[in-house]
Design a protein around this motif. Structure first.
Motif, PDB file in Angstrom:
ATOM      1  N   ILE A 226       0.929  -1.648  -0.162  1.00  0.00           N
ATOM      2  CA  ILE A 226      -0.062   0.089  -0.274  1.00  0.00           C
ATOM      3  C   ILE A 226       0.735   1.349   0.119  1.00  0.00           C
ATOM      4  O   ILE A 226       1.016   2.440  -0.840  1.00  0.00           O
ATOM      5  N   ASP A 227       2.205   0.903   0.936  1.00  0.00           N
ATOM      6  CA  ASP A 227       2.936   2.716   1.099  1.00  0.00           C
ATOM      7  C   ASP A 227       3.281   2.654  -0.332  1.00  0.00           C
ATOM      8  O   ASP A 227       3.837   3.430  -0.600  1.00  0.00           O
ATOM      9  N   LYS A 228       4.148   1.393  -0.662  1.00  0.00           N
ATOM     10  CA  LYS A 228       4.725   1.671  -2.562  1.00  0.00           C
ATOM     11  C   LYS A 228       3.376   2.373  -4.023  1.00  0.00           C
ATOM     12  O   LYS A 228       4.203   2.796  -4.667  1.00  0.00           O
ATOM     13  N   LEU A 229       2.562   1.657  -3.157  1.00  0.00           N
ATOM     14  CA  LEU A 229       1.304   2.008  -4.639  1.00  0.00           C
ATOM     15  C   LEU A 229       0.971   3.673  -4.442  1.00  0.00           C
ATOM     16  O   LEU A 229       0.740   3.843  -5.713  1.00  0.00           O
ATOM     17  N   ARG A 230       0.696   4.226  -3.065  1.00  0.00           N
ATOM     18  CA  ARG A 230       0.797   5.744  -2.726  1.00  0.00           C
ATOM     19  C   ARG A 230       1.475   6.272  -3.248  1.00  0.00           C
ATOM     20  O   ARG A 230       1.818   7.404  -3.570  1.00  0.00           O
ATOM     21  N   GLU A 231       3.200   5.686  -3.195  1.00  0.00           N
ATOM     22  CA  GLU A 231       4.741   6.523  -3.502  1.00  0.00           C
ATOM     23  C   GLU A 231       4.407   6.754  -5.414  1.00  0.00           C
ATOM     24  O   GLU A 231       4.443   8.035  -6.114  1.00  0.00           O
ATOM     25  N   ARG A 232       3.717   5.432  -5.806  1.00  0.00           N
ATOM     26  CA  ARG A 232       4.376   5.144  -7.298  1.00  0.00           C
ATOM     27  C   ARG A 232       2.895   5.486  -8.336  1.00  0.00           C
ATOM     28  O   ARG A 232       3.382   5.936  -9.437  1.00  0.00           O
ATOM     29  N   CYS A 233       1.571   5.986  -7.918  1.00  0.00           N
ATOM     30  CA  CYS A 233       0.940   5.739  -8.155  1.00  0.00           C
ATOM     31  C   CYS A 233       0.578   7.006  -8.855  1.00  0.00           C
ATOM     32  O   CYS A 233      -0.754   7.616 -10.248  1.00  0.00           O
ATOM     33  N   VAL A 234       0.835   8.647  -8.824  1.00  0.00           N
ATOM     34  CA  VAL A 234       1.174   9.892  -9.684  1.00  0.00           C
ATOM     35  C   VAL A 234       2.821  10.251  -9.740  1.00  0.00           C
ATOM     36  O   VAL A 234       3.369   9.623  -9.886  1.00  0.00           O
ATOM     37  N   ASP A 235       2.700  10.896 -10.717  1.00  0.00           N
ATOM     38  CA  ASP A 235       3.688  11.509 -11.319  1.00  0.00           C
ATOM     39  C   ASP A 235       3.984  12.721 -10.621  1.00  0.00           C
ATOM     40  O   ASP A 235       3.029  13.732 -11.283  1.00  0.00           O
ATOM     41  N   PRO A 236       4.898  13.555  -9.805  1.00  0.00           N
ATOM     42  CA  PRO A 236       5.206  14.158  -9.550  1.00  0.00           C
ATOM     43  C   PRO A 236       5.522  15.564 -10.372  1.00  0.00           C
ATOM     44  O   PRO A 236       5.302  17.105 -10.408  1.00  0.00           O
ATOM     45  N   ASP A 237       6.495  14.444 -11.449  1.00  0.00           N
ATOM     46  CA  ASP A 237       6.517  15.772 -12.011  1.00  0.00           C
ATOM     47  C   ASP A 237       6.050  16.805 -13.944  1.00  0.00           C
ATOM     48  O   ASP A 237       5.581  17.342 -14.386  1.00  0.00           O
ATOM     49  N   VAL A 238       4.418  15.471 -13.730  1.00  0.00           N
ATOM     50  CA  VAL A 238       3.062  15.962 -14.458  1.00  0.00           C
ATOM     51  C   VAL A 238       2.566  16.780 -13.650  1.00  0.00           C
ATOM     52  O   VAL A 238       1.415  15.659 -12.305  1.00  0.00           O
ATOM     53  N   LYS A 239       1.565  17.535 -13.811  1.00  0.00           N
ATOM     54  CA  LYS A 239       0.098  18.081 -13.456  1.00  0.00           C
ATOM     55  C   LYS A 239      -0.435  17.602 -14.351  1.00  0.00           C
ATOM     56  O   LYS A 239      -1.246  17.253 -15.603  1.00  0.00           O
ATOM     57  N   ASP A 240      -1.954  17.303 -13.241  1.00  0.00           N
ATOM     58  CA  ASP A 240      -3.251  17.014 -13.904  1.00  0.00           C
ATOM     59  C   ASP A 240      -3.696  18.420 -14.625  1.00  0.00           C
ATOM     60  O   ASP A 240      -4.193  19.892 -13.542  1.00  0.00           O
ATOM     61  N   PRO A 241      -4.330  18.098 -15.600  1.00  0.00           N
ATOM     62  CA  PRO A 241      -4.996  19.921 -16.386  1.00  0.00           C
ATOM     63  C   PRO A 241      -5.965  20.082 -15.992  1.00  0.00           C
ATOM     64  O   PRO A 241      -6.438  21.475 -15.824  1.00  0.00           O
ATOM     65  N   ILE A 242      -6.998  19.569 -15.170  1.00  0.00           N
ATOM     66  CA  ILE A 242      -7.672  19.952 -14.502  1.00  0.00           C
ATOM     67  C   ILE A 242      -7.699  20.344 -12.666  1.00  0.00           C
ATOM     68  O   ILE A 242      -7.909  21.439 -12.756  1.00  0.00           O
ATOM     69  N   THR A 243      -7.915  19.792 -12.190  1.00  0.00           N
ATOM     70  CA  THR A 243      -6.953  19.350 -11.109  1.00  0.00           C
ATOM     71  C   THR A 243      -6.084  20.157 -10.926  1.00  0.00           C
ATOM     72  O   THR A 243      -6.067  21.330  -9.374  1.00  0.00           O
ATOM     73  N   GLY A 244      -4.852  20.191 -11.528  1.00  0.00           N
ATOM     74  CA  GLY A 244      -3.866  20.868 -11.350  1.00  0.00           C
ATOM     75  C   GLY A 244      -1.808  20.482  -9.838  1.00  0.00           C
ATOM     76  O   GLY A 244      -1.214  20.325  -9.754  1.00  0.00           O
ATOM     77  N   LYS A 245      -2.687  18.768  -9.433  1.00  0.00           N
ATOM     78  CA  LYS A 245      -2.331  17.784  -8.739  1.00  0.00           C
ATOM     79  C   LYS A 245      -1.549  16.910  -9.370  1.00  0.00           C
ATOM     80  O   LYS A 245      -1.846  16.675 -10.635  1.00  0.00           O
ATOM     81  N   PRO A 246      -0.595  16.190  -8.706  1.00  0.00           N
ATOM     82  CA  PRO A 246       0.704  15.137  -9.643  1.00  0.00           C
ATOM     83  C   PRO A 246      -0.998  14.424 -10.444  1.00  0.00           C
ATOM     84  O   PRO A 246      -2.088  14.196  -9.838  1.00  0.00           O
ATOM     85  N   ALA A 247      -0.522  14.247 -11.579  1.00  0.00           N
ATOM     86  CA  ALA A 247      -1.512  13.212 -12.156  1.00  0.00           C
ATOM     87  C   ALA A 247      -0.895  12.096 -12.016  1.00  0.00           C
ATOM     88  O   ALA A 247       0.189  11.808 -11.835  1.00  0.00           O
TER      89      ALA A 247
END
Length: 515
Positions: free
Chosen positions: A172-193
């Protein structure tokens, strides 16, 4: 005169060569043709129906096995010919609940005292390899199973829970770390994609790390690194060789060609070498652990078990306790993500039952009845072993599902084919967890034929551990994440089987819940 004699001798030699070639050609055609005629019309199984080429020669069976389609091809045979089909000259496939009892079951009641059907050695054994709990005969298996059963007991599962739970926490911890890309922003939410994750790999890493600790006292480290250990990757890469190895053995070419197959199967050689080293390290710990291999280690000296006997059994436990569990988790994940109503119901069940992730334990997940129905339906729709596990009829023959079958016949119930026959199941290609919740729509389904962990004295020793581990992983995922397919139009189920499944990536987007 001498020249004339030379010409005569040359002519006679050429004539003899022509005769030899003609005779050889005739024999090459005549022997297989005669054998096929015998199989079709004079063999003890000649009265049983089946496709022409499957009744005539084992070659059709072997070709389909190596194409990865045999598990599927058995279904239309049963749809055409009925509940008993001759799928090879010496092999019958059955599709009745009674067949499970007659082929695999305990010999009790009216069958008390009858000889149990042994595993078909051509399928389970390979020349030069020592016997294990998977390949050994009845007495050998019974002795090993009694000794290994301590590691799979309720007491052992309670003691193993911190180990198992620890790796699922890590997942669970690793999935939380890996499930978003900190270098790419979601165009709608502005959060990591969101970042696409292959859940086949993550499930494999989890189950191999768990079983690695429970057998060898240490994990493979795949979860921590988020990548395949080379050994685990080699095991997965060798799945296709199962079809090749069994094909060579089925065609009677084992003594001639098995050395070449083993030479090419570098994954298997690496697997054996690494396993021996890990077992030696586990033995050198010198402490008692209530894990899956301790029972055999306690008898190592008394039974004179070599490191190769321990390796064979450790290998059986490793594969049975990891690859198949990861397969089941992959299957249920895909089924849920392609059936939104089932996903909604099981997610609601988890999130209303538990208030925190810490409450989700090996014991507490047993209360999740809808989840169990989801798992059982997934095990029907996508059984971890789609093939039939073959047995051999003992001396004197046996009656199977009302049919007398002569001795030495190979018999089996083929999982995938038996679970998808519309004569046995309502909407067999659909996904209906309610099937296992006494919904009257499915009252006439042949539930007695559904035995994904096999049946009788040689059923899966680790089935309770597998169910508990599957429920624990799935409950933790549903509690902590929203899930959706990254490739919703991709038919993930459209892949091959070489005894075990050769699974493609199952790419998923996970969105962490905010608490």
């Amino acid at each position: 005169m001498e020249a004339f004699l030379d010409v005569g001798r040359t002519f006679a030699f050429n004539l003899r060569m022509v005769d030899v070639i003609a005779l050889s050609s005739t024999m090459i055609i005549l022997i297989p043709t005669t054998w096929m005629i015998y199989n079709l019309y004079f063999h003890p199984l000649a009265r049983f129906p089946g496709p022409f080429w499957h009744r005539a020669t084992r070659l059709a069976y072997v070709i389909k096995m190596n194409k990865g389609t045999l598990a599927f091809d058995v279904l239309p045979m049963h749809q055409k010919y009925g509940p008993v089909v001759r799928i090879a000259p010496n092999e019958l496939s059955f599709q009745t609940p009674q067949a499970w009892k007659d082929i695999y079951g305990h010999r009790t009641g009216t069958a008390a005292g009858a000889e149990e059907m042994d595993k078909y050695h051509t399928f389970y054994r390979t020349k030069g390899e020592v016997l294990s709990i998977s390949s050994g005969g009845r007495e050998y298996h019974a002795i090993l199973r009694r000794q290994l059963s301590h590691g799979f007991s309720d007491r052992a599962m309670r003691e193993q829970e911190p180990i198992i739970g620890g790796y699922i926490d890590l997942l669970i911890d690793k999935l939380r770390e890996r499930c978003v890309d900190p270098d790419v922003k979601d165009p709608i939410t502005g959060k990591p994609a969101p970042k696409m994750l292959n859940m086949v790999s993550w499930y494999n890493w989890t189950t191999f790390d768990v079983i690695g600790d429970l057998v060898f006292g240490e994990p493979f480290g795949s979860l921590e690194r988020g990548e395949y250990d080379p050994w685990v990757a080699a095991i997965n890469d060798s799945i296709k060789f199962l079809g090749i190895i069994n094909g060579v053995k089925h065609m009677g070419l084992e003594s001639l060609l098995i050395w070449a197959v083993k030479l090419l199967n570098t994954g298997r050689r690496e697997h054996t070498d690494r396993l021996v080293k890990k077992l030696q390290k586990r033995i050198n710990l010198g402490v008692e652990r209530l894990d899956l291999i301790e029972g055999l280690l306690q008898k190592k000296d008394e039974w004179n078990l070599s490191i190769h006997h321990l390796e064979a059994n450790g290998s059986s436990i490793l594969i049975a306790g990891s690859e198949t569990t990861a397969t089941m988790l992959s299957g249920v994940t895909y089924m849920l993500l392609t059936h939104p109503e089932a996903l909604r119901k099981v997610t609601e069940e988890v999130r209303t039952t538990f208030k925190s992730s810490e409450e989700i334990t090996l014991t507490s997940v047993s209360s999740l009845t809808y989840m169990l129905a989801c798992l059982n339906e997934s095990l029907r729709a996508y059984p971890p072993v789609p093939f039939g596990m073959p047995r051999q009829v003992p001396k004197g023959g046996s009656t199977i599902s009302g049919e007398f079958v002569p001795e030495d016949t190979v018999v089996a119930v083929w999982h995938w084919a038996a679970y998808h026959n519309d004569k046995l199941w309502t909407d067999p290609f659909g996904y209906h967890p309610e099937r296992y919740l006494q919904d009257p729509k499915f009252a006439n389904d042949a539930f007695g034929i559904h035995n994904p962990f096999s049946h009788g004295p040689r059923n899966c020793i680790g089935r309770h551990l597998a169910y508990a581990e599957m429920r624990l992983v799935l409950a933790r995922l549903l509690f902590n994440f929203e899930m959706r397919l990254a490739e919703p139009d991709f038919d993930w189920l459209d892949h091959k089987s070489y005894v075990l499944w050769s699974k493609p990536p199952l790419n998923v987007y996970l969105t962490p819940r905010e608490f």
